[in-house]
Design a protein around this motif. Structure first.
Motif, PDB file in Angstrom:
ATOM      1  N   LEU A  79       5.719  -2.955 -21.963  1.00 44.80           N
ATOM      2  CA  LEU A  79       5.002  -1.659 -21.638  1.00 44.80           C
ATOM      3  C   LEU A  79       3.634  -1.491 -20.858  1.00 44.80           C
ATOM      4  CD1 LEU A  79       5.386   1.438 -22.106  1.00 44.80           C
ATOM      5  CD2 LEU A  79       4.696   1.325 -24.243  1.00 44.80           C
ATOM      6  N   PRO A  80       2.533  -2.172 -21.576  1.00 43.62           N
ATOM      7  CA  PRO A  80       1.326  -1.910 -20.932  1.00 43.62           C
ATOM      8  C   PRO A  80       1.475  -2.589 -19.699  1.00 43.62           C
ATOM      9  CG  PRO A  80       1.188  -2.914 -23.105  1.00 43.62           C
ATOM     10  CD  PRO A  80       2.795  -3.003 -22.833  1.00 43.62           C
ATOM     11  N   GLN A  81       2.311  -3.864 -19.295  1.00 39.73           N
ATOM     12  CA  GLN A  81       2.499  -4.334 -17.954  1.00 39.73           C
ATOM     13  C   GLN A  81       3.127  -3.224 -16.924  1.00 39.73           C
ATOM     14  OE1 GLN A  81       4.528  -7.976 -19.032  1.00 39.73           O
ATOM     15  NE2 GLN A  81       2.589  -9.237 -18.990  1.00 39.73           N
ATOM     16  N   PHE A  82       4.110  -2.583 -17.572  1.00 46.59           N
ATOM     17  CA  PHE A  82       4.620  -1.597 -16.620  1.00 46.59           C
ATOM     18  C   PHE A  82       3.807  -0.538 -16.252  1.00 46.59           C
ATOM     19  CE2 PHE A  82       7.191   2.228 -16.302  1.00 46.59           C
ATOM     20  CZ  PHE A  82       8.116   2.092 -15.063  1.00 46.59           C
ATOM     21  N   VAL A  83       3.126   0.024 -17.173  1.00 43.94           N
ATOM     22  CA  VAL A  83       2.197   1.061 -17.042  1.00 43.94           C
ATOM     23  C   VAL A  83       1.019   0.777 -16.043  1.00 43.94           C
ATOM     24  CG1 VAL A  83       0.249   2.455 -18.024  1.00 43.94           C
ATOM     25  CG2 VAL A  83       2.503   2.192 -19.407  1.00 43.94           C
ATOM     26  N   GLN A  84       0.526  -0.504 -16.291  1.00 42.96           N
ATOM     27  CA  GLN A  84      -0.568  -1.082 -15.560  1.00 42.96           C
ATOM     28  C   GLN A  84       0.092  -1.134 -13.976  1.00 42.96           C
ATOM     29  OE1 GLN A  84      -3.824  -1.338 -15.592  1.00 42.96           O
ATOM     30  NE2 GLN A  84      -3.845  -2.068 -13.496  1.00 42.96           N
ATOM     31  N   LEU A  85       1.320  -1.551 -13.699  1.00 47.08           N
ATOM     32  CA  LEU A  85       1.687  -1.853 -12.293  1.00 47.08           C
ATOM     33  C   LEU A  85       1.958  -0.427 -11.673  1.00 47.08           C
ATOM     34  CD1 LEU A  85       3.493  -3.431 -10.454  1.00 47.08           C
ATOM     35  CD2 LEU A  85       5.559  -3.022 -11.556  1.00 47.08           C
ATOM     36  N   MET A  86       2.481   0.453 -12.430  1.00 47.72           N
ATOM     37  CA  MET A  86       2.407   1.756 -11.731  1.00 47.72           C
ATOM     38  C   MET A  86       1.180   2.352 -11.561  1.00 47.72           C
ATOM     39  SD  MET A  86       5.581   2.701 -11.625  1.00 47.72           S
ATOM     40  CE  MET A  86       5.797   1.047 -11.268  1.00 47.72           C
ATOM     41  N   GLU A  87       0.109   2.223 -12.450  1.00 51.22           N
ATOM     42  CA  GLU A  87      -1.221   2.806 -12.173  1.00 51.22           C
ATOM     43  C   GLU A  87      -1.889   1.887 -11.064  1.00 51.22           C
ATOM     44  OE1 GLU A  87      -3.649   2.057 -15.775  1.00 51.22           O
ATOM     45  OE2 GLU A  87      -2.891   4.037 -16.661  1.00 51.22           O
ATOM     46  N   THR A  88      -1.563   0.927 -10.710  1.00 56.33           N
ATOM     47  CA  THR A  88      -1.973   0.280  -9.551  1.00 56.33           C
ATOM     48  C   THR A  88      -1.210   0.876  -8.441  1.00 56.33           C
ATOM     49  OG1 THR A  88      -2.370  -1.896 -10.928  1.00 56.33           O
ATOM     50  CG2 THR A  88      -2.157  -2.237  -8.498  1.00 56.33           C
ATOM     51  N   PHE A  89      -0.002   0.904  -8.524  1.00 56.40           N
ATOM     52  CA  PHE A  89       0.697   1.286  -7.304  1.00 56.40           C
ATOM     53  C   PHE A  89       0.382   2.879  -6.713  1.00 56.40           C
ATOM     54  CE2 PHE A  89       4.699   3.715  -5.554  1.00 56.40           C
ATOM     55  CZ  PHE A  89       4.897   2.925  -4.532  1.00 56.40           C
ATOM     56  N   VAL A  90      -0.092   3.932  -7.508  1.00 52.29           N
ATOM     57  CA  VAL A  90      -0.197   5.093  -7.319  1.00 52.29           C
ATOM     58  C   VAL A  90      -1.727   5.149  -7.027  1.00 52.29           C
ATOM     59  CG1 VAL A  90       1.554   6.044  -8.640  1.00 52.29           C
ATOM     60  CG2 VAL A  90      -0.654   6.036  -9.753  1.00 52.29           C
ATOM     61  N   GLY A  91      -2.394   4.309  -7.352  1.00 53.92           N
ATOM     62  CA  GLY A  91      -3.980   4.532  -7.009  1.00 53.92           C
ATOM     63  C   GLY A  91      -4.622   5.200  -8.187  1.00 53.92           C
ATOM     64  N   GLU A  92      -5.999   5.657  -8.179  1.00 56.44           N
ATOM     65  CA  GLU A  92      -6.811   6.286  -8.966  1.00 56.44           C
ATOM     66  C   GLU A  92      -6.783   7.702  -8.650  1.00 56.44           C
ATOM     67  OE1 GLU A  92     -10.639   4.764  -9.406  1.00 56.44           O
ATOM     68  OE2 GLU A  92     -10.022   2.726 -10.134  1.00 56.44           O
ATOM     69  N   ASN A  93      -6.897   8.226  -7.466  1.00 55.92           N
ATOM     70  CA  ASN A  93      -6.964   9.483  -7.085  1.00 55.92           C
ATOM     71  C   ASN A  93      -5.702  10.200  -6.741  1.00 55.92           C
ATOM     72  OD1 ASN A  93      -9.879   9.522  -7.639  1.00 55.92           O
ATOM     73  ND2 ASN A  93     -10.060   8.714  -5.533  1.00 55.92           N
ATOM     74  N   ILE A  94      -4.800   9.991  -7.641  1.00 60.44           N
ATOM     75  CA  ILE A  94      -3.508  10.738  -7.242  1.00 60.44           C
ATOM     76  C   ILE A  94      -3.321  11.921  -8.244  1.00 60.44           C
ATOM     77  CG2 ILE A  94      -2.321   9.379  -9.378  1.00 60.44           C
ATOM     78  CD1 ILE A  94      -0.777   9.675  -5.395  1.00 60.44           C
ATOM     79  N   SER A  95      -2.293  12.750  -7.376  1.00 60.21           N
ATOM     80  CA  SER A  95      -2.196  14.272  -8.069  1.00 60.21           C
ATOM     81  C   SER A  95      -1.219  14.211  -9.062  1.00 60.21           C
ATOM     82  CB  SER A  95      -1.863  15.172  -7.018  1.00 60.21           C
ATOM     83  OG  SER A  95      -0.683  15.029  -6.255  1.00 60.21           O
ATOM     84  N   LEU A  96      -1.313  15.201 -10.153  1.00 55.60           N
ATOM     85  CA  LEU A  96      -0.151  15.076 -11.016  1.00 55.60           C
ATOM     86  C   LEU A  96       1.451  15.315 -10.481  1.00 55.60           C
ATOM     87  CD1 LEU A  96       0.527  14.713 -14.216  1.00 55.60           C
ATOM     88  CD2 LEU A  96      -0.043  17.293 -14.472  1.00 55.60           C
ATOM     89  N   PRO A  97       1.413  16.078  -9.607  1.00 59.68           N
ATOM     90  CA  PRO A  97       2.743  16.421  -8.872  1.00 59.68           C
ATOM     91  C   PRO A  97       3.300  15.171  -8.449  1.00 59.68           C
ATOM     92  CG  PRO A  97       1.264  18.420  -8.465  1.00 59.68           C
ATOM     93  CD  PRO A  97       0.408  17.319  -9.086  1.00 59.68           C
ATOM     94  N   THR A  98       2.439  14.192  -7.856  1.00 53.96           N
ATOM     95  CA  THR A  98       2.949  13.099  -7.300  1.00 53.96           C
ATOM     96  C   THR A  98       3.554  11.895  -8.221  1.00 53.96           C
ATOM     97  OG1 THR A  98       1.350  13.374  -5.252  1.00 53.96           O
ATOM     98  CG2 THR A  98       2.302  11.371  -5.515  1.00 53.96           C
ATOM     99  N   VAL A  99       2.597  12.052  -9.179  1.00 53.26           N
ATOM    100  CA  VAL A  99       2.943  11.223 -10.360  1.00 53.26           C
ATOM    101  C   VAL A  99       4.531  11.612 -10.975  1.00 53.26           C
ATOM    102  CG1 VAL A  99       2.609  10.330 -12.836  1.00 53.26           C
ATOM    103  CG2 VAL A  99       0.727  10.501 -10.825  1.00 53.26           C
ATOM    104  N   LYS A 100       4.620  12.923 -10.963  1.00 46.86           N
ATOM    105  CA  LYS A 100       5.817  13.247 -11.618  1.00 46.86           C
ATOM    106  C   LYS A 100       6.842  13.304 -10.648  1.00 46.86           C
ATOM    107  CE  LYS A 100       4.184  17.118 -14.489  1.00 46.86           C
ATOM    108  NZ  LYS A 100       3.967  18.509 -14.828  1.00 46.86           N
ATOM    109  N   ARG A 101       6.884  13.084  -9.339  1.00 46.93           N
ATOM    110  CA  ARG A 101       7.916  12.786  -8.392  1.00 46.93           C
ATOM    111  C   ARG A 101       8.314  11.415  -8.447  1.00 46.93           C
ATOM    112  NH1 ARG A 101       4.921  16.382  -4.859  1.00 46.93           N
ATOM    113  NH2 ARG A 101       3.921  14.599  -3.938  1.00 46.93           N
ATOM    114  N   LEU A 102       7.208  10.427  -8.371  1.00 42.73           N
ATOM    115  CA  LEU A 102       7.525   9.137  -8.807  1.00 42.73           C
ATOM    116  C   LEU A 102       8.205   8.784  -9.842  1.00 42.73           C
ATOM    117  CD1 LEU A 102       6.945   6.045  -7.706  1.00 42.73           C
ATOM    118  CD2 LEU A 102       4.597   6.077  -8.918  1.00 42.73           C
TER     119      LEU A 102
END
Length: 527
Positions: free
Chosen positions: A3-26
């Motif tokens: 789980l921590p590795q998956f979350v970290q992979l997703m955070e690295t993929f989307v970057g730091e300044n990403i909007s909430l709607p974009t995260v929801k679409r992903l």
């Protein structure tokens, strides 16, 4: 991925300044597109079942070992276990037992000499025996465990005594794991365990205890090649014992215990005639009591020191050490050995890290600082960890080795959350703190979990120069390789293999040379 590795992979993929709607679409996209075939589902379920089954068996075998090892000595006699196993199924499986025992002795070369089974060797023995039997191995192991469990009976008093002793032994290991590579907490935990047991299970004896380590005799070589240096003792004995040196030409039974590799018990020191008394102030008529000297063994069964106990401060007639006490004291010596070598391993890792940083700094001037942390269990939260700051370097390569308890806890260091993410995921983390770019890099143990962390601060430079980045990657790769070598050496049941002659003669500097050896091997592979 966990789980921590998956979350970290997703955070690295989307970057730091990403909007909430974009995260929801992903998230919706991944849920829709990620599919498993029936074969993949079946394979995953089988893997989970297998891992769960192995974990369950491990717990059963550990509980079985503890039931047999009633006095918490840390070992079982090979012949005792062999004798009981020979009666399994009315003695019909003696050939399977012979083959298993032969294979076991090839796995543990020292076993024929010492005749003692560690918890790991005990589990290996039973699994080898089961593998020689016909039928399903899991069912056979369950049946064997049930047979061995019912072959010994323990009273409630014995179980209570064993439980208390194991708790005290656990405290010794915990002291090592939360010591910051310092031996003092381990010494205190050892003497506390001994005094607690003497009070609870030893007729409230007053005991003296001391630890002496073997060292090369450079002070007076004519008195023997080795000496015993008394590095720790109970508080009342410190003025007489602490930092004393015992030479081979002096009175005493300690070197006999070292050479024989077996405990020596002197029930009445006043009748022995070859006992060395450190306290000259004690009158001759008061030099009465019992003495026990236990050799300290490493994982290769080499003696590296002694643990001594006596009852000279106890003027009661009933001051002789009983069998169950001696067995427990052997357990204490074993627990101390594990704790001692755990700290030696930490010291090796730290020395290797210092060597790695010395190599890096002339090659990467853009790096502002590097901080090295070790991961420790959180004393207050058994499910969490703390980070202990061990080494700090500045942009000139000047190092500070931290000796004070400089610990970081998760909830108290929100700005250092990236370090805990690195620890949880065992992956590299990039982030900005107060406008400065940080790269948190895990130093992994043999299971892949974060054992330590390098926090590399590149200041306001998000990117290093290509040559600096390449050298940083090379240093981290070689540090990981050297760390793995150090951890393997601490677990292996055979003598270490040295590649370079400098490693063989380096002694305490071996860990630093190991980093350069890994660098040399990597260079050879690239040529």
């Amino acid at each position: 991925l966990n789980l921590p590795q998956f979350v970290q992979l997703m955070e690295t993929f989307v970057g730091e300044n990403i909007s909430l709607p974009t995260v929801k679409r992903l998230t919706a996209f991944i849920k829709e597109e990620y599919k498993q075939t029936e074969e993949e589902k079946t394979e995953q379920l089988e893997k989970v079942h297998h891992v769960s089954r192995l974990a369950q068996q491990k717990l059963l075998l550990e509980a079985l070992f503890e039931k047999w090892d009633n006095n918490a000595s840390g070992f079982l006699g090979l012949e005792e276990v062999d004798a009981v196993l020979s009666t399994y199924k009315d003695g019909m499986e003696k050939e399977a037992l012979r083959k298993a025992k032969k294979h076991l002795c090839s796995c543990y070369p020292q076993l024929r000499k010492v005749g003692k089974l560690s918890p790991k060797a005990f589990q290996t023995f039973l699994r080898l025996f089961v593998s020689e039997l016909t039928g399903d191995e899991d069912e056979a192991l369950d049946d064997l465990v049930e047979f061995l469990t019912t072959s010994v009976e323990r009273s409630h008093t014995e179980l209570f005594q064993s439980s208390a002793r194991r708790k005290w032994l656990h405290n010794i290991q915990q002291a090592a794991e939360t010591s910051g590579a310092c031996m003092e907490p381990v010494y205190k935990a050892v003497f506390k365990a001994l005094s607690q047991d003497a009070e609870a299970h030893g007729n409230n004896k007053k005991i003296s205890a001391y630890i002496a380590l073997l060292e090369k005799n450079q002070l007076s070589p004519e008195r023997g090649q080795i000496l015993l240096h008394y590095v720790a003792c109970t508080a009342d004995d410190a003025p007489y014992v602490l930092n004393q040196i015992l030479y081979k030409d002096m009175k005493g039974v300690s070197f006999a215990a070292v050479e024989e590799g077996k405990p020596i018990h002197v029930p009445r020191v006043q009748l022995h005639g070859n006992i060395h008394f450190w306290n000259d102030d004690r009158p001759v008529e008061e030099r009465r009591g019992s003495l026990l000297v236990l050799p300290l063994h490493d994982h290769l069964w080499r003696v590296f020191g002694i643990l001594g106990l006596d009852t000279l401060r106890n003027q009661c007639e009933k001051s002789i050490f009983l069998t169950h006490e001696i067995s427990f004291y052997q357990g204490v010596s074993h627990a101390f050995s594990k704790a001692y070598h755990y700290i030696c391993t930490l010291e090796d890792v730290l020395q290797m890290a210092v060597t790695a940083l010395d190599w890096l700094y002339p090659r990467a001037f853009s790096i502002r600082s590097v901080t090295m942390y070790l991961v420790e269990p959180d004393k207050d939260k058994t499910w969490d960890y703390a980070l202990r700051k061990m080494i700090t370097t500045d942009n000139r390569g000047q190092k500070e080795i931290h000796s004070s308890p400089d610990l970081l806890f998760r909830k108290e260091n929100l700005l250092r959350d990236y370090l805990f993410k690195c620890m949880d995921s065992s992956e590299v983390i990039h982030t900005f703190v107060h406008g400065e770019h940080h790269i948190a890099v895990p130093l992994r143990d043999l299971s892949g979990r974060a054992f330590g962390i390098f926090d590399v601060n590149t200041g306001h430079h998000q990117k290093l120069l290509p040559c600096e980045h390449k050298d940083l990657q090379k240093m981290l790769k070689m540090a990981q390789a050297a760390c793995s070598e150090i951890l393997k050496k601490s677990l292996e049941e055979t003598e270490p293999t040295y590649i370079l002659e400098a490693e063989r003669v380096a002694g305490l500097r071996h860990a630093g040379i190991l980093f350069h050896r890994c660098m040399l091997q990597d260079l050879r592979e690239c040529v």
